[in-house]
Design a protein around this motif. Structure first.
Motif, PDB file in Angstrom:
ATOM      1  N   ASN A   1      27.494  37.768  82.241  1.00  0.00           N
ATOM      2  CA  ASN A   1      26.839  36.832  83.140  1.00  0.00           C
ATOM      3  C   ASN A   1      25.503  36.370  82.570  1.00  0.00           C
ATOM      4  O   ASN A   1      24.937  37.003  81.688  1.00  0.00           O
ATOM      5  CB  ASN A   1      26.624  37.494  84.496  1.00  0.00           C
ATOM      6  N   GLY A   2      24.993  35.218  83.054  1.00  0.00           N
ATOM      7  CA  GLY A   2      23.680  34.751  82.670  1.00  0.00           C
ATOM      8  C   GLY A   2      22.601  35.636  83.288  1.00  0.00           C
ATOM      9  O   GLY A   2      22.908  36.669  83.878  1.00  0.00           O
ATOM     10  N   PRO A   3      21.308  35.273  83.152  1.00  0.00           N
ATOM     11  CA  PRO A   3      20.825  34.033  82.546  1.00  0.00           C
ATOM     12  C   PRO A   3      20.885  34.060  81.027  1.00  0.00           C
ATOM     13  O   PRO A   3      21.040  35.121  80.422  1.00  0.00           O
ATOM     14  CB  PRO A   3      19.369  33.956  83.035  1.00  0.00           C
TER      15      PRO A   3
ATOM     16  N   LEU B   1      25.109  23.494  76.538  1.00  0.00           N
ATOM     17  CA  LEU B   1      25.439  24.830  77.012  1.00  0.00           C
ATOM     18  C   LEU B   1      26.657  24.735  77.917  1.00  0.00           C
ATOM     19  O   LEU B   1      26.635  23.997  78.918  1.00  0.00           O
ATOM     20  CB  LEU B   1      24.261  25.442  77.776  1.00  0.00           C
ATOM     21  N   LEU B   2      27.720  25.444  77.564  1.00  0.00           N
ATOM     22  CA  LEU B   2      28.921  25.505  78.386  1.00  0.00           C
ATOM     23  C   LEU B   2      29.121  26.944  78.856  1.00  0.00           C
ATOM     24  O   LEU B   2      28.976  27.885  78.074  1.00  0.00           O
ATOM     25  CB  LEU B   2      30.154  25.072  77.582  1.00  0.00           C
ATOM     26  N   THR B   3      29.455  27.124  80.113  1.00  0.00           N
ATOM     27  CA  THR B   3      29.764  28.460  80.626  1.00  0.00           C
ATOM     28  C   THR B   3      31.191  28.454  81.163  1.00  0.00           C
ATOM     29  O   THR B   3      31.568  27.577  81.938  1.00  0.00           O
ATOM     30  CB  THR B   3      28.782  28.897  81.726  1.00  0.00           C
ATOM     31  N   PHE B   4      31.972  29.436  80.734  1.00  0.00           N
ATOM     32  CA  PHE B   4      33.373  29.551  81.140  1.00  0.00           C
ATOM     33  C   PHE B   4      33.510  30.781  82.030  1.00  0.00           C
ATOM     34  O   PHE B   4      33.386  31.912  81.560  1.00  0.00           O
ATOM     35  CB  PHE B   4      34.268  29.677  79.913  1.00  0.00           C
ATOM     36  N   ASP B   5      33.732  30.548  83.312  1.00  0.00           N
ATOM     37  CA  ASP B   5      33.910  31.629  84.275  1.00  0.00           C
ATOM     38  C   ASP B   5      35.410  31.788  84.492  1.00  0.00           C
ATOM     39  O   ASP B   5      36.047  30.982  85.179  1.00  0.00           O
ATOM     40  CB  ASP B   5      33.194  31.308  85.587  1.00  0.00           C
ATOM     41  N   ILE B   6      35.987  32.824  83.882  1.00  0.00           N
ATOM     42  CA  ILE B   6      37.432  33.004  83.916  1.00  0.00           C
ATOM     43  C   ILE B   6      37.900  33.392  85.312  1.00  0.00           C
ATOM     44  O   ILE B   6      38.922  32.900  85.800  1.00  0.00           O
ATOM     45  CB  ILE B   6      37.861  34.050  82.867  1.00  0.00           C
ATOM     46  N   ASP B   7      37.153  34.259  85.995  1.00  0.00           N
ATOM     47  CA  ASP B   7      37.563  34.704  87.326  1.00  0.00           C
ATOM     48  C   ASP B   7      37.518  33.571  88.349  1.00  0.00           C
ATOM     49  O   ASP B   7      38.422  33.435  89.179  1.00  0.00           O
ATOM     50  CB  ASP B   7      36.680  35.860  87.793  1.00  0.00           C
TER      51      ASP B   7
ATOM     52  N   LYS C   1      30.961  40.734  83.498  1.00  0.00           N
ATOM     53  CA  LYS C   1      31.650  39.634  84.155  1.00  0.00           C
ATOM     54  C   LYS C   1      32.597  38.967  83.149  1.00  0.00           C
ATOM     55  O   LYS C   1      32.283  38.855  81.969  1.00  0.00           O
ATOM     56  CB  LYS C   1      30.640  38.596  84.656  1.00  0.00           C
ATOM     57  N   ARG C   2      33.757  38.545  83.635  1.00  0.00           N
ATOM     58  CA  ARG C   2      34.682  37.811  82.757  1.00  0.00           C
ATOM     59  C   ARG C   2      34.195  36.361  82.662  1.00  0.00           C
ATOM     60  O   ARG C   2      34.777  35.431  83.223  1.00  0.00           O
ATOM     61  CB  ARG C   2      36.105  37.897  83.290  1.00  0.00           C
ATOM     62  N   LYS C   3      33.112  36.232  81.912  1.00  0.00           N
ATOM     63  CA  LYS C   3      32.415  34.956  81.812  1.00  0.00           C
ATOM     64  C   LYS C   3      31.701  34.926  80.476  1.00  0.00           C
ATOM     65  O   LYS C   3      31.267  35.962  79.969  1.00  0.00           O
ATOM     66  CB  LYS C   3      31.404  34.833  82.965  1.00  0.00           C
TER      67      LYS C   3
END
Length: 440
Positions: A223-225, A408-414, A202-204
Motif C-alpha cells: 500500500n501507499g503512500p 504514477l499508476l497504482t494497481f489494486d488487485i483486490d 496489500k495486493r496492490k
C-alpha cells in the motif's frame, strides 16, 4: 478435484509464510521496492533481483501483464536451494499447471532435475517476441529490498518463491544480459501476489517508469503512500477507474480457457484537443472471444492502435496541428512534424492533448506532449502511436511504455481498480525522483 480460490489462496499463504522467514529483516516491511531502468537499445524496462544459493544477480524484463517470474535454467542455473513444484502439490495447483503434468525427460533437464514424481509443466512466454516454450515449475530463494514507506529498509529473503524454469531460446529478443521476465499480472503466483501473501502486504502495487535511460523508475509492492519529494499527497491527486478482467486469455493458445492475466481498462472514446475522434466504438469493448478493448503494457514501447482507430487518431491529430509542417514519416511512426515551430513546455512539446475518456462519468486520462510525442532527431517529432493491424485477433488499444512514463499508476488487485496521475511533470517531478531505489 477442483479447489476453491479461497482455499488455494489460504494454502499459498500457508506455504509462503511458513517458508519465508525474513532472514535479514527484523521488522515486518510495509513495502517492497524494485528499481526499474530503461534499456536504451531495446526500450525494455528492466529490473534486478537476487536468486539462488549462493545468491546471484538476475536481470529481468518487467512484464506488467505477465503471469509469473520465469528465468533461463538451461544454462548456468546453479543453486542448492532450488526445489521442484511437483504434480499434485499446492504449488502446481496455484500455478494452474495441474493439467500439464508430464514425465521428466532426463535428457532434457531445464529445472531442478528429474524426480520420481511427474513434473509440473507450464508454458512461460516471452511477451516481447510472443514465443513460448515448456518450463518446469520450481521454487528458490529470492532477496529483495524493503521499505517502511519513509526510508530504505532491510533485505527480505523469501526462500521458496515460485517461478518457471525456461529454455535459453525463450530469452531471444530480451535486452542484453536479461535471462527472464518478472510478471506482475493477475495470477496467484505473480510477483505482487506472492509478495503480498508471504509478507502480509496489500495486493496492490505502484508503478512509475522513468523516461530516462540513465535514471531509475520504480515499482513499489504494498500500500501507499509513495515517497516522492513533493508537498502533495500522492493518494489525493490520483484519478481512479475500474480494472476489467478479460475472461478469455488471448496470449497463448495453450492457455485457452483461462482468464487473461493482463490489466484492461474501459475506454469509451478518444478526444484530441477536447474533440471526440470519430471511430468504431464497438472495437473499444472486449468481445466474446477476448479481443478488442484497452490494456496497459510495459513490453510495448509505444501505444498500439487497431488500424481504423490508428487512422482516425492520426487524421484528427494532424488536423489539430495543421499549422505545423509535416515531414516524412520515420518508422514505426506514421505522423511526423518539424519541431522548429513546436515550443517546449513543462509537460513536453506544445501539441494537442490526447484524452482517453473512461466509462465512468467524468474520468479522463490526459496525455500531454511528453507522453504523446517522440523526438527522433533534433528537427523531427513524431506522434508516438503505431499501427497494430486489423481488428480480428488483437486488442484495439495497447497503452505502451512511452505513454505511461513519468506517470504514477497504482494497481489494486483486490479492488480491481487503477489509479493514475497523468504526467508527474505537471507537478514538477518525475519517476526518477522517487527517493527509495534498491541496491539489493
Amino acid at each position: 478435484m477442483a479447489f476453491p480460490t479461497s482455499l488455494l489462496l489460504f494454502l499459498l499463504c500457508l506455504f509462503l509464510s511458513t517458508s519465508s522467514s525474513l532472514a535479514k529483516s527484523k521488522t515486518k516491511p510495509k513495502q517492497i521496492v524494485l528499481p526499474i531502468y530503461k534499456d536504451a537499445s531495446t526500450l525494455q524496462y528492466l529490473t534486478q533481483i537476487k536468486q539462488r544459493t549462493p545468491l546471484v544477480p538476475v536481470h529481468l524484463t518487467v512484464d506488467l501483464g505477465g503471469r509469473s517470474l520465469w528465468t533461463d535454467c538451461e544454462h548456468g542455473y546453479v543453486s542448492t536451494s532450488i526445489r521442484p513444484g511437483g504434480c499434485g502439490t499446492i504449488q502446481c495447483r496455484l500455478a494452474q499447471a495441474s493439467k500439464s503434468c508430464e514425465p521428466c525427460n532426463p535428457e532434457f533437464p531445464v529445472g531442478p532435475g528429474c524426480t520420481n514424481a511427474p513434473t509440473c509443466w507450464r508454458f512461460p512466454e516471452n511477451t516481447v517476441t510472443h514465443y513460448a516454450s515448456g518450463g518446469e515449475l520450481a521454487s528458490d530463494i529470492i532477496t529483495i529490498n524493503s521499505t517502511d514507506g519513509k526510508s530504505q529498509g532491510n533485505v527480505v529473503a523469501l526462500p521458496q518463491f515460485l517461478f518457471f524454469c525456461a529454455l535459453s531460446t525463450i530469452t531471444d529478443g530480451l535486452a542484453k544480459g536479461v535471462t527472464g521476465m518478472a510478471g506482475l499480472g493477475r495470477t496467484k503466483i505473480s510477483f505482487p501476489v506472492q509478495l503480498a501473501t508471504a509478507l502480509k502486504l496489500k495486493r496492490k502495487f505502484g508503478l512509475c517508469l522513468s523516461s530516462s535511460t540513465t535514471s531509475n523508475g520504480v515499482v513499489i509492492f504494498g500500500n501507499g503512500p509513495y515517497n516522492f519529494p513533493t508537498t502533495w499527497n500522492n493518494s489525493s491527486f490520483l484519478t481512479y477507474t475500474s480494472l476489467i478482467i478479460n475472461k478469455v486469455n488471448t496470449e497463448l493458445r495453450v492457455l485457452k480457457g483461462e482468464a487473461s492475466a493482463e490489466y484492461f481498462i474501459g475506454v469509451k472514446s478518444i478526444k484530441i484537443r477536447n474533440r471526440t475522434v470519430k471511430l468504431n466504438t464497438t472495437l473499444l469493448q472486449i468481445n466474446k472471444i477476448g479481443f478488442g478493448g484497452t490494456k496497459i503494457s510495459t513490453v510495448n514501447p509505444y501505444t498500439v492502435l487497431e488500424t481504423s482507430i490508428y487512422n482516425a487518431v492520426i487524421k484528427a491529430f494532424v488536423n489539430e496541428l495543421k499549422n505545423v509542417t509535416r515531414v516524412p514519416s520515420v518508422a514505426p511512426f506514421g505522423a511526423c512534424f518539424s519541431s522548429k515551430n513546436i515550443r517546449n513546455t513543462r509537460v513536453g512539446p506544445a501539441v494537442p492533448n490526447i484524452d482517453l475518456v473512461m466509462e465512468e462519468n467524468g474520468v479522463v486520462w490526459r496525455m500531454y506532449g511528453a507522453n504523446t510525442m517522440v523526438r527522433v532527431n533534433k528537427d523531427v517529432l513524431c506522434l508516438g502511436f503505431v499501427d497494430g493491424g486489423e481488428p480480428t485477433y488483437i486488442n484495439s488499444i495497447v497503452i505502451g511504455g512511452h505513454q505511461i512514463e513519468d506517470n504514477l499508476l497504482t494497481f489494486d488487485i483486490d479492488k480491481s481498480r487503477l489509479g493514475f496521475s497523468s504526467s508527474l511533470l505537471f507537478r514538477q517531478t518525475t519517476c526518477s525522483n522517487y527517493r527509495l531505489t534498491s541496491n539489493a
